[in-house]
Design an enzyme around this catalytic site. Structure first.
Site, PDB file in Angstrom:
ATOM      1  N   ARG A   1      -7.956  -0.402   5.838  1.00 15.94           N
ATOM      2  CA  ARG A   1      -7.198   0.628   5.108  1.00 15.94           C
ATOM      3  C   ARG A   1      -5.939   0.039   4.481  1.00 15.94           C
ATOM      4  O   ARG A   1      -5.485   0.530   3.449  1.00 15.94           O
ATOM      5  CB  ARG A   1      -6.778   1.747   6.068  1.00 15.94           C
ATOM      6  CG  ARG A   1      -7.912   2.626   6.518  1.00 15.94           C
ATOM      7  CD  ARG A   1      -7.378   3.777   7.327  1.00 15.94           C
ATOM      8  NE  ARG A   1      -6.243   4.367   6.625  1.00 15.94           N
ATOM      9  CZ  ARG A   1      -5.241   5.021   7.212  1.00 15.94           C
ATOM     10  NH1 ARG A   1      -5.229   5.187   8.507  1.00 15.94           N
ATOM     11  NH2 ARG A   1      -4.255   5.515   6.491  1.00 15.94           N
TER      12      ARG A   1
ATOM     13  N   ARG B   1       2.011  14.328  13.686  1.00 13.11           N
ATOM     14  CA  ARG B   1       2.404  14.074  12.291  1.00 13.11           C
ATOM     15  C   ARG B   1       2.314  15.309  11.390  1.00 13.11           C
ATOM     16  O   ARG B   1       1.479  15.370  10.488  1.00 13.11           O
ATOM     17  CB  ARG B   1       1.575  12.923  11.703  1.00 13.11           C
ATOM     18  CG  ARG B   1       1.903  11.602  12.344  1.00 13.11           C
ATOM     19  CD  ARG B   1       1.119  10.475  11.753  1.00 13.11           C
ATOM     20  NE  ARG B   1       1.741   9.916  10.566  1.00 13.11           N
ATOM     21  CZ  ARG B   1       1.281   8.844   9.942  1.00 13.11           C
ATOM     22  NH1 ARG B   1       0.207   8.227  10.388  1.00 13.11           N
ATOM     23  NH2 ARG B   1       1.882   8.370   8.874  1.00 13.11           N
TER      24      ARG B   1
ATOM     25  N   ASP C   1       6.042   0.344  11.849  1.00 12.84           N
ATOM     26  CA  ASP C   1       4.812  -0.330  11.417  1.00 12.84           C
ATOM     27  C   ASP C   1       4.761  -1.796  11.848  1.00 12.84           C
ATOM     28  O   ASP C   1       3.747  -2.463  11.627  1.00 12.84           O
ATOM     29  CB  ASP C   1       4.654  -0.218   9.892  1.00 12.84           C
ATOM     30  CG  ASP C   1       4.206   1.176   9.464  1.00 12.84           C
ATOM     31  OD1 ASP C   1       3.878   1.996  10.335  1.00 12.84           O
ATOM     32  OD2 ASP C   1       4.190   1.436   8.241  1.00 12.84           O
TER      33      ASP C   1
ATOM     34  N   CYS D   1      -3.533  12.878  14.315  1.00 10.35           N
ATOM     35  CA  CYS D   1      -4.098  11.552  14.078  1.00 10.35           C
ATOM     36  C   CYS D   1      -3.800  10.689  15.280  1.00 10.35           C
ATOM     37  O   CYS D   1      -3.112  11.123  16.199  1.00 10.35           O
ATOM     38  CB  CYS D   1      -3.557  10.940  12.795  1.00 10.35           C
ATOM     39  SG  CYS D   1      -1.864  10.426  12.915  1.00 10.35           S
TER      40      CYS D   1
ATOM     41  N   LYS E   1       0.839  -1.212   0.000  1.00  9.74           N
ATOM     42  CA  LYS E   1       0.000   0.000   0.000  1.00  9.74           C
ATOM     43  C   LYS E   1       0.870   1.258   0.000  1.00  9.74           C
ATOM     44  O   LYS E   1       0.617   2.206  -0.735  1.00  9.74           O
ATOM     45  CB  LYS E   1      -0.901  -0.018   1.236  1.00  9.74           C
ATOM     46  CG  LYS E   1      -1.519   1.315   1.571  1.00  9.74           C
ATOM     47  CD  LYS E   1      -2.206   1.308   2.912  1.00  9.74           C
ATOM     48  CE  LYS E   1      -1.340   1.596   4.100  1.00  9.74           C
ATOM     49  NZ  LYS E   1      -1.075   3.006   4.410  1.00  9.74           N
ATOM     50  N   ASN E   2       1.920   1.251   0.829  1.00  7.88           N
ATOM     51  CA  ASN E   2       2.734   2.465   0.971  1.00  7.88           C
ATOM     52  C   ASN E   2       3.607   2.745  -0.249  1.00  7.88           C
ATOM     53  O   ASN E   2       4.244   3.787  -0.332  1.00  7.88           O
ATOM     54  CB  ASN E   2       3.612   2.386   2.230  1.00  7.88           C
ATOM     55  CG  ASN E   2       2.794   2.614   3.491  1.00  7.88           C
ATOM     56  OD1 ASN E   2       1.609   2.909   3.408  1.00  7.88           O
ATOM     57  ND2 ASN E   2       3.430   2.475   4.639  1.00  7.88           N
TER      58      ASN E   2
END
Ligand code: UD1
Length: 455
Positions: free
Chosen positions: A417, A138, A325, A133, A38-39
């Site tokens: 997500r 961030r 992550d 968030c 995804k990233n």
């Protein structure tokens, strides 16, 4: 879309939420295939805004953030075709809107990746400033000061970042030293620099595999990017970029999550379509803890954990160090390890939200600022828990897989997500997991039947 006729109900329907119900205790056995990262897909999709020609991307994961990014591109005026589920053909030939609205940015911070390409190609861009968030404030100050070094005028107007290139509409190359390593900041400036006048140098750049993947795509489009994957990236600006075809790299965080799942459940998983060379720090940390990880070939791992795991300290940091992550997933593993481990989070200031939910399941974790002390092994018991962010939700799924009894995870939209059909992939290797769809009405939550999807 709905599972039964709404006319049976007399309440005001205000939404549908999904939960996971997991019954722990099943060792995972079998084969699992890793989806695209995804990233990496998000910046590569944004890069398509740099050219009027078509950019074809393969191995795009089918996750919520990608749907959001697609909507953003379409709102801007690009055409996105999906001849196959995981292939996107993006053509940004008629862009009329140069804006990423708050409705999209608030659900996905990576929308700010539209700034660099729009500013570079059209000389103007407006993107809503992302707010705080769940995992910290961030900011995007490093993106913005970088654009200013390129000669752009950057202003904050009514919660939006409004950026304009110099009078002739073209950015000027610059020497940018990031005071802190930023992944999307590096990507944004790298994309902007491809069309700038002159040669840009990005110092203290992020070195993540996703940066290298984006640079590969940009070079296929005609850009001149050198040094991606090192801390100094040079980009020689060109007049225009063209179309290209590119396959997104496998998701290293999904890979790491499944390695932990195999180890935690004392199962044995073959993890295919992955890139073990993109997660060396994770693999060596897990091997030190006692997880058996064999590389069957450059894209396949075999994972088991016959002797259980030992405690091991870890500190998160930018690539190639242990990724933030993977911190939440590693914490769950350490609850089952022999001994005490310390986990230090250095990338984000507020990324231990999962710890309190794990404590509710019986984990022994003490948080002190950026440090978490985990004592193991502790048996976990099923509970109702709430997912707070993407990786935190993955950790709760992992905890549910080994907890005694039933775990109900609320707000799984976070996991949707970034993990493609995680419940279907886990179900296929023996987990007892189901998605429960519930209707939220004013004042009450009514459960509907489970949703079972196949991989
Ligand atoms: C990306 C990843 C995310 C991962 C993170 C760190 C994407 C879409 N997301 O997020 O999954 O957890 O990298 O590996 O790729 N910072 C500033 N100013 C800035 C930018 C960042 O102070 O202008 C700080 C952040 O607050 C954070 C640190 O730098 O403390 C790293 O953030 P960054 O690498 O930018 O994270 P993202 O790119 O948002």
């Amino acid at each position: 879309m709905f599972l039964f006729p709404l006319s049976r109900f007399s309440f005001n329907l205000s939404g549908i939420v999904d939960k996971f119900r997991i019954v722990g205790g099943q060792p995972l056995h079998g084969r699992v295939s890793i989806s695209g990262a995804k990233n990496s897909a998000l910046p590569c999709m944004a890069a398509a805004l740099l050219t009027p020609e078509t950019v074809t991307l393969h191995n795009i994961p089918y996750v919520r953030d990608i749907i959001t990014q697609r909507r953003l591109l379409e709102d801007i005026g690009a055409t996105v075709l999906t001849p196959e589920l995981r292939t996107h053909k993006i053509t940004a030939s008629h862009v009329e809107v140069f804006e990423a609205p708050y409705e999209l940015v608030k659900t996905m911070r990576a929308s700010v990746l539209a700034l660099g390409p729009l500013l570079a190609r059209f000389g103007k861009a407006k993107v809503s400033l992302p707010g705080g968030c769940a995992i910290g404030t961030r900011p995007i100050d490093l993106h913005l000061s970088g654009f200013e070094k390129f000669g752009a005028n950057v202003k904050l107007e009514a919660g939006n970042v409004v950026a304009r290139a110099p009078a002739d509409g073209r950015l000027c190359a610059a020497d940018v030293h990031f005071s802190k390593v930023t992944v999307t900041g590096t990507e944004n400036l790298m994309m902007a620099a491809t069309l700038a006048r002159g040669t840009t140098t990005l110092r203290n750049a992020a070195r993540e595999p996703e940066i290298v993947d984006l640079a590969d795509l940009l070079n296929k489009m005609g850009a001149r990017v050198n040094g991606a994957g090192t801390e100094t990236i040079q980009i020689e600006g060109v007049e225009a970029l063209g179309g290209a075809e590119h396959t997104i790299i496998p998701d290293r965080i999904e890979t790491g999550t499944f390695i932990v799942a195999a180890a935690l459940t004392c199962g044995e998983l073959e993890i295919k379509d992955c890139r073990p060379d993109h997660l060396e720090s994770v693999i060596s940390q897990l091997r030190r803890a006692g997880v058996l990880i064999q590389e069957l070939n450059p894209n396949t791992l075999q994972v088991s954990c016959p002797q259980g795991v030992n405690a091991g300290d870890v500190s998160t940091a930018p690539y190639p160090a242990f990724p933030t992550d993977m911190q939440a997933q590693y914490m769950v593993l350490m609850t089952q390890a022999r001994g005490r481990s310390e986990i230090i989070e250095t990338v984000f200031e507020n990324r231990f939200m999962h710890a309190s939910e794990l404590q509710r399941m019986g984990a022994q974790i003490q948080i002190d600022g950026r440090s978490a002390i985990v004592d193991g092994p502790t048996p976990l018991t099923g509970a109702r828990v709430i997912a707070s962010d993407l990786r935190a939700s993955a950790s709760l799924v992992l905890a549910g897989l080994i907890a005694k009894g039933e775990t109900m995870i609320d707000r799984v939209y976070h996991i949707d997500r970034g993990y493609e059909k995680i419940e279907a992939k886990l179900l296929a290797v023996g987990a007892e997991i189901e998605r429960i769809r519930a209707l939220v009405t004013t004042g009450q939550l009514q459960e509907v039947q489970p949703i079972v999807e196949t991989v």
